[in-house]
Design an enzyme around this catalytic site. Structure first.
Site, PDB file in Angstrom:
ATOM      1  N   GLY A   1       4.132 -10.561  -7.362  1.00 36.92           N
ATOM      2  CA  GLY A   1       5.575 -10.636  -7.524  1.00 36.92           C
ATOM      3  C   GLY A   1       5.923 -11.348  -8.810  1.00 36.92           C
TER       4      GLY A   1
ATOM      5  CG  ASN B   1       3.273 -10.456   1.694  1.00 33.84           C
ATOM      6  OD1 ASN B   1       3.967  -9.546   1.247  1.00 33.84           O
ATOM      7  ND2 ASN B   1       1.954 -10.417   1.676  1.00 33.84           N
ATOM      8  N   GLY B   2       6.051  -9.227   3.561  1.00 38.79           N
ATOM      9  CA  GLY B   2       6.096  -8.104   4.487  1.00 38.79           C
ATOM     10  C   GLY B   2       7.472  -7.482   4.544  1.00 38.79           C
TER      11      GLY B   2
ATOM     12  CB  CYS C   1      -1.808  -2.839   3.683  1.00 40.95           C
ATOM     13  SG  CYS C   1      -1.287  -1.852   2.261  1.00 40.95           S
TER      14      CYS C   1
ATOM     15  CE1 TYR D   1      -1.695  -1.341  -9.616  1.00 43.05           C
ATOM     16  CE2 TYR D   1      -0.009  -1.831  -7.978  1.00 43.05           C
ATOM     17  CZ  TYR D   1      -0.409  -1.757  -9.291  1.00 43.05           C
ATOM     18  OH  TYR D   1       0.451  -2.102 -10.297  1.00 43.05           O
TER      19      TYR D   1
ATOM     20  CB  CYS E   1       4.716   1.706   2.521  1.00 43.00           C
ATOM     21  SG  CYS E   1       4.100   0.252   3.398  1.00 43.00           S
TER      22      CYS E   1
ATOM     23  CB  CYS F   1      -1.984   0.755   7.863  1.00 43.83           C
ATOM     24  SG  CYS F   1      -0.488   1.768   7.721  1.00 43.83           S
TER      25      CYS F   1
ATOM     26  CB  CYS G   1       1.040   5.434   1.950  1.00 49.79           C
ATOM     27  SG  CYS G   1      -0.558   4.638   1.676  1.00 49.79           S
TER      28      CYS G   1
END
Length: 580
Positions: free
Chosen positions: A120, A194-195, A329, A335, A475, A526, A529
């Site tokens: 971030g 975070n989420g 995730c 990435y 997502c 998961c 995507c």
């Protein structure tokens, strides 16, 4: 621009403590072999709590480096001066840090946030506690923009939490920068999240019907209201009570007058790890790279659905109910995370290297050189080159000095945004058959410009290899993804994408190969995507777009905020651009 706030509470946190081991009254047989903490005096949690135990993951470390190349906001997302190529990447929303029991807590938090800056870049904040006061400093920009020595001097105490944030919000974004701090009748609490909550809108509407007043457009504020309205005792049970009403992804750290609480949602979508410094201080962070920087030893993950309470009596563990199949995730390994991090018990570097090896095996091509789209494609490109027996070279050089705002020439330069960040090396590319490895293709616009840039440098052939399966679904769990209609793999076949970006060939990492690589843990990840099959289906017609949206928190209704909501899927997507 930064804000400083002070929140009175009742007492300060001690600087030293002894760890209390986790005990499970539902399954006493595991108590003597529980691995999370070293042998210390054991404290039995109250039998009324809902308890579950999760086995520890074995951690293996590998070292490298990565910084995301595309780190500016899209021009239609609150940044009119950003080039169009900059938003053709998925974005992680944020990173969190929590430290308990160190006299330099805020400074360590500052350093840890530096290590998490890739998660971030739009805002940062730290909250510390000392002498009955929660003290908060938040600001817009990078960690180094927000904090300096003088500001850190205003954050004394031996406990602190911190947050770095990616957002699509504009000028009023400071209001949404975390950590948030709120006072209620029993004291004050700070939270960093975070989420993304898929039932945020319903929870907010319910709370507003009961008289709650919201000051931001962040789903994190809902959590604070749920804590304040809970009737549970003691305080950390209010957190449990609040979290059991949440749906979606959340890895959070809470700070009170005498406790640090870390919690992870039952599916474990987003990462959260626990470590310990040599002086006994407990540290939580989104990635192990943050622990490495502040010389904290990684102990284990916070398990999916686990609540860890740290205070002067040590560390206690309890779990949210019901227990779910973890759905971590997979894009953290593709990435988001740094290559030198260990995420979900796996080395990110090793994962990406093997992604490249798989691509070289399933999609070989005669070539002279392998290059990467820096920095996120480097490790996969190394794996591809080693497996193919072809030299890896730096055919694209990334500029490390691109400012967050710049003046674009009035006489438009084709592919200005990409050229500002990437420069081709003609000596590497001219007359060569080139394999280019990147981590993903989202809209396809940046890939087409990169291919053109390589051809202009004299490459004879350009073959794109993508170290992830085609992205066909948005997502809803903490990743800023375009709508499905904008995802090129949701609209085109692989052959059509190849023609669109202008490469001689194109291949993606097969989803089946990705699952096989995860081995016995495959079901714990998961892949929504890539498949369109969501572990937690958004129940509302629309869900909040990740990263928050432009809103001053006071004017207009939620529904009136343009671009703040995206349509939830009514029917599960079927894979289109797999080709395997």
């Amino acid at each position: 621009m930064a804000s400083t706030n002070f929140y009175p509470v009742s007492s300060s946190c001690p600087s030293s403590f002894q760890t209390a081991n986790f005990l499970c009254p539902r399954n006493p047989s595991i108590n003597s072999t529980t691995p999370p903490f070293p042998p210390t005096p054991k404290t039995l949690l109250k039998p009324s709590l809902s308890l579950l135990y999760y086995p520890a993951h074995k951690l293996s470390l590998a070292v490298s480096s990565k910084n995301p190349i595309f780190d500016l906001i899209a021009p239609n997302e609150g940044r009119p001066d950003a080039p169009s190529s900059d938003f053709d990447k998925l974005r992680e929303e944020c990173g969190v840090v929590g430290i308990y029991g160190d006299p330099e807590a805020s400074r360590l938090c500052y350093l840890a946030l530096h290590a998490l800056q890739h998660r971030g870049q739009e805002g940062a904040g730290i909250v510390s506690v000392k002498d009955g006061v929660l003290q908060s400093i938040t600001g817009v920009g990078l960690v180094s923009d927000v904090f300096n020595e003088a500001k850190l001097d205003h954050l004394p105490g031996d406990s602190a939490i911190g947050h770095v944030r990616y957002s699509t919000a504009g000028a009023s974004m400071l209001k949404n920068v975390q950590p948030f701090v709120a006072g209620y009748r029993f004291g004050s609490v700070g939270v960093a999240h975070n989420g993304n909550l898929v039932n945020y809108k319903a929870l907010r509407a319910m709370l507003e019907d009961n008289g709650s007043i919201f000051n931001t457009s962040s789903d994190t504020e809902v959590v604070l209201h749920l804590i304040a309205t809970s009737k549970r005792r003691p305080f950390f049970l209010r957190i449990v009570d609040a979290c059991e009403k949440l749906e979606g992804a959340y890895s959070m750290v809470f700070l009170t007058e005498d406790k640090l609480v870390a919690v992870r949602d039952p599916f474990g979508f987003r990462p959260l790890v626990m470590g310990r410094r040599s002086n006994g201080a407990i540290v939580f962070a989104s990635e192990t790279c943050a622990l490495d920087l502040i010389e904290a030893t990684v102990e284990r993950e916070v398990y999916p659905g686990e609540v860890l309470v740290v205070d002067k009596d040590g560390v206690q563990s309890l779990c949210l109910m019901p227990h779910r199949q973890p759905k971590q995730c997979i894009f953290e390994h593709i990435y988001f995370a740094l290559p030198n991090s260990v995420v979900f018990g796996r080395s990110v570097y090793e994962s990406r290297r093997i992604f490249g090896e798989i691509l070289a095996t399933v999609a070989p091509v005669d070539c002279d050189v392998v290059i990467a789209v820096p920095d996120s494609g480097v490790v996969a490109a190394l794996g591809y080159a080693a497996k193919a027996g072809v030299p890896f070279q730096q055919g694209l050089i990334r500029s490390h000095y691109v400012g967050r705002t710049f003046i674009e020439p009035s006489q438009k330069i084709r592919d200005f945004g990409v050229k500002l960040k990437l420069a081709s090396v003609r000596a590497v590319l001219e007359g060569k058959r080139v394999v280019v490895v990147d981590d993903s293709i989202v809209r396809g616009t940046t890939s087409s410009k990169i291919v053109r840039l390589i051809r202009e440098a004299g490459a004879k052939e350009v073959h794109m290899r993508i170290a992830s399966p085609p992205i066909i679904g948005s997502c809803y769990y903490g990743v800023d993804t375009p709508s499905s209609e904008e995802l090129i793999s949701n609209r085109m076949s692989i052959e059509e994408i190849k023609d669109f970006i202008g490469s001689d060939s194109l291949a993606f990492l097969p989803l089946d190969s990705l699952r096989k690589l995860m081995g016995d843990d495959s079901m714990n990840f998961c892949y929504a995507c890539f498949s369109g099959n969501y572990p937690v289906e958004p129940r509302e017609i629309k869900v909040k777009r990740v990263g928050d949206f432009m809103d001053d928190g006071l004017n207009g209704s939620i529904d009136s905020i343009d671009g703040g909501w995206v349509q939830a899927p009514r029917i599960q997507k079927v894979e289109k651009a797999t080709g395997y």
